[in-house]
Design a protein around this motif. Sequence first.
Motif, PDB file in Angstrom:
ATOM      1  N   SER A 150       0.810  -1.213   0.000  1.00 51.26           N
ATOM      2  CA  SER A 150       0.000   0.000   0.000  1.00 51.26           C
ATOM      3  C   SER A 150       0.848   1.270   0.000  1.00 51.26           C
ATOM      4  CB  SER A 150      -0.863   0.016   1.250  1.00 51.26           C
ATOM      5  OG  SER A 150      -0.019  -0.004   2.372  1.00 51.26           O
ATOM      6  N   ASP A 205     -13.868  -0.177   8.448  1.00 46.26           N
ATOM      7  CA  ASP A 205     -14.818  -0.092   7.331  1.00 46.26           C
ATOM      8  C   ASP A 205     -14.494   1.103   6.435  1.00 46.26           C
ATOM      9  OD1 ASP A 205     -16.079  -2.333   8.203  1.00 46.26           O
ATOM     10  OD2 ASP A 205     -17.699  -1.294   9.256  1.00 46.26           O
ATOM     11  N   GLN A 206     -14.157   2.245   7.076  1.00 48.25           N
ATOM     12  CA  GLN A 206     -13.802   3.440   6.296  1.00 48.25           C
ATOM     13  C   GLN A 206     -12.482   3.227   5.553  1.00 48.25           C
ATOM     14  OE1 GLN A 206     -14.117   7.200   8.530  1.00 48.25           O
ATOM     15  NE2 GLN A 206     -15.571   6.148   9.866  1.00 48.25           N
ATOM     16  N   LEU A 207     -11.542   2.527   6.224  1.00 51.82           N
ATOM     17  CA  LEU A 207     -10.242   2.257   5.610  1.00 51.82           C
ATOM     18  C   LEU A 207     -10.423   1.392   4.360  1.00 51.82           C
ATOM     19  CD1 LEU A 207      -7.161   2.598   5.854  1.00 51.82           C
ATOM     20  CD2 LEU A 207      -7.120   0.572   7.297  1.00 51.82           C
ATOM     21  N   ARG A 208     -11.357   0.427   4.441  1.00 47.09           N
ATOM     22  CA  ARG A 208     -11.618  -0.467   3.303  1.00 47.09           C
ATOM     23  C   ARG A 208     -12.077   0.356   2.086  1.00 47.09           C
ATOM     24  NH1 ARG A 208     -15.723  -3.512   5.064  1.00 47.09           N
ATOM     25  NH2 ARG A 208     -14.737  -5.502   5.519  1.00 47.09           N
ATOM     26  N   ASP A 209     -12.936   1.367   2.343  1.00 41.43           N
ATOM     27  CA  ASP A 209     -13.439   2.207   1.239  1.00 41.43           C
ATOM     28  C   ASP A 209     -12.344   3.092   0.657  1.00 41.43           C
ATOM     29  OD1 ASP A 209     -15.866   1.102   1.820  1.00 41.43           O
ATOM     30  OD2 ASP A 209     -16.573   2.791   3.034  1.00 41.43           O
ATOM     31  N   LYS A 210     -11.455   3.601   1.538  1.00 39.03           N
ATOM     32  CA  LYS A 210     -10.446   4.589   1.100  1.00 39.03           C
ATOM     33  C   LYS A 210      -9.197   3.934   0.479  1.00 39.03           C
ATOM     34  CE  LYS A 210     -11.840   8.782   2.908  1.00 39.03           C
ATOM     35  NZ  LYS A 210     -12.852   8.454   3.852  1.00 39.03           N
ATOM     36  N   ASP A 211      -8.738   2.801   1.079  1.00 35.69           N
ATOM     37  CA  ASP A 211      -7.473   2.210   0.635  1.00 35.69           C
ATOM     38  C   ASP A 211      -7.532   0.705   0.866  1.00 35.69           C
ATOM     39  OD1 ASP A 211      -4.867   1.324   0.302  1.00 35.69           O
ATOM     40  OD2 ASP A 211      -3.957   3.095   1.200  1.00 35.69           O
ATOM     41  N   GLU A 212      -8.017  -0.001  -0.166  1.00 31.91           N
ATOM     42  CA  GLU A 212      -8.293  -1.426   0.015  1.00 31.91           C
ATOM     43  C   GLU A 212      -7.038  -2.258   0.287  1.00 31.91           C
ATOM     44  OE1 GLU A 212     -11.234  -4.846  -1.757  1.00 31.91           O
ATOM     45  OE2 GLU A 212     -11.225  -2.850  -2.639  1.00 31.91           O
ATOM     46  N   PHE A 246      -6.057  -1.758   3.845  1.00 26.32           N
ATOM     47  CA  PHE A 246      -7.052  -2.441   4.687  1.00 26.32           C
ATOM     48  C   PHE A 246      -6.752  -3.940   4.763  1.00 26.32           C
ATOM     49  CE2 PHE A 246     -10.784  -5.176   4.677  1.00 26.32           C
ATOM     50  CZ  PHE A 246     -11.304  -4.901   5.930  1.00 26.32           C
TER      51      PHE A 246
END
Length: 338
Positions: free
Chosen positions: A197, A224-231, A234
Amino acid sequence: MGGSGMKGKVQLTGEDKAAILLFALGPEASAPLVQGMDDNTLSRLGRRMAELGKVDADVLNSVTEEYLELHRSEDPMLRSGHKDVVSLFKYAIESDRADRLLNELSAPKTLTIWEKLSRLKPDMISSSISDEHPQTIALILGNIDASVASRVIALLPEDMQLSVVMRMSKIESVPRELVKDIEETLERELSDMQGDSGISFDGMVSVVDILKGLEKAVARPILDQLRDKDEKLFTQVDRLLLVFEDLIDLSDRDIQTILKHISSDDLVKSLKGASEEIAERFFGNMSQRAAEIMREDMEVMGPMKLSDVDEAQQATLKVIRKLDDEGAITLSASDDMV
């Protein structure tokens, strides 16, 4: 009440309890408690202590028990903190030594190079050390977590594996300068290393340690927010954060694969500290007879220390992460439950 002394069943005031506690602790232990009190409070407590007379053992026990109970409670007013350590050190030891120790306490905890290395994926370790001399590789692997070292050895070229293992078995004393050189080289290489990443390794460890310290209810929305922003980030963080209870989301097929690879002793201890739902996921994927035997083993075992349960769960999770690395199971299987 003064002359007759203090017997059980007497209604005690806060001041009575404070006086009894100071009496029970004795002069040396009470001194730091007394030092911060104003003259008025000290006079009143001094008077109460002088009037206590004979204190019944029951009264003494109940007051000290209540005091300890308060300190065990969740009352935020009674949390011991940094200032309590400062007070204790300043009172108990000479000032230069107190200052030095307090400075060490205040410094953020840093991981040793070996602890950092132990947290890397085995393939990252093997690719960064495979060009080294077998003796250097043996030294490095001898200093890191054994379960990680064994996975690194499996990834080394075959002609090097035996050489490294033989050298590891013969390491006795190594010149400190040599170890220091290796530590410095590794530290330099690690500081330049970035994960998939683009986050530095130290940054990754910090993120995981912070999230591990949070309540699940707080950590989940952040993830959950991290998954949306930077998979990518995450995925790396989520794998490091895997906890035993997460296994409830695995498919039956994956649980059956896991059962073939983990020791039944580790599983029994792991399930001993897990929820009934998790236990059922494993028992439901065994033969009825095997499940009955394992339940009996758990009962016979009696209560277990939390540290022993945690150790067994970590050992089980290590095997599970390895199976995931090899593609034998899929840790993010919540969307294809059987």
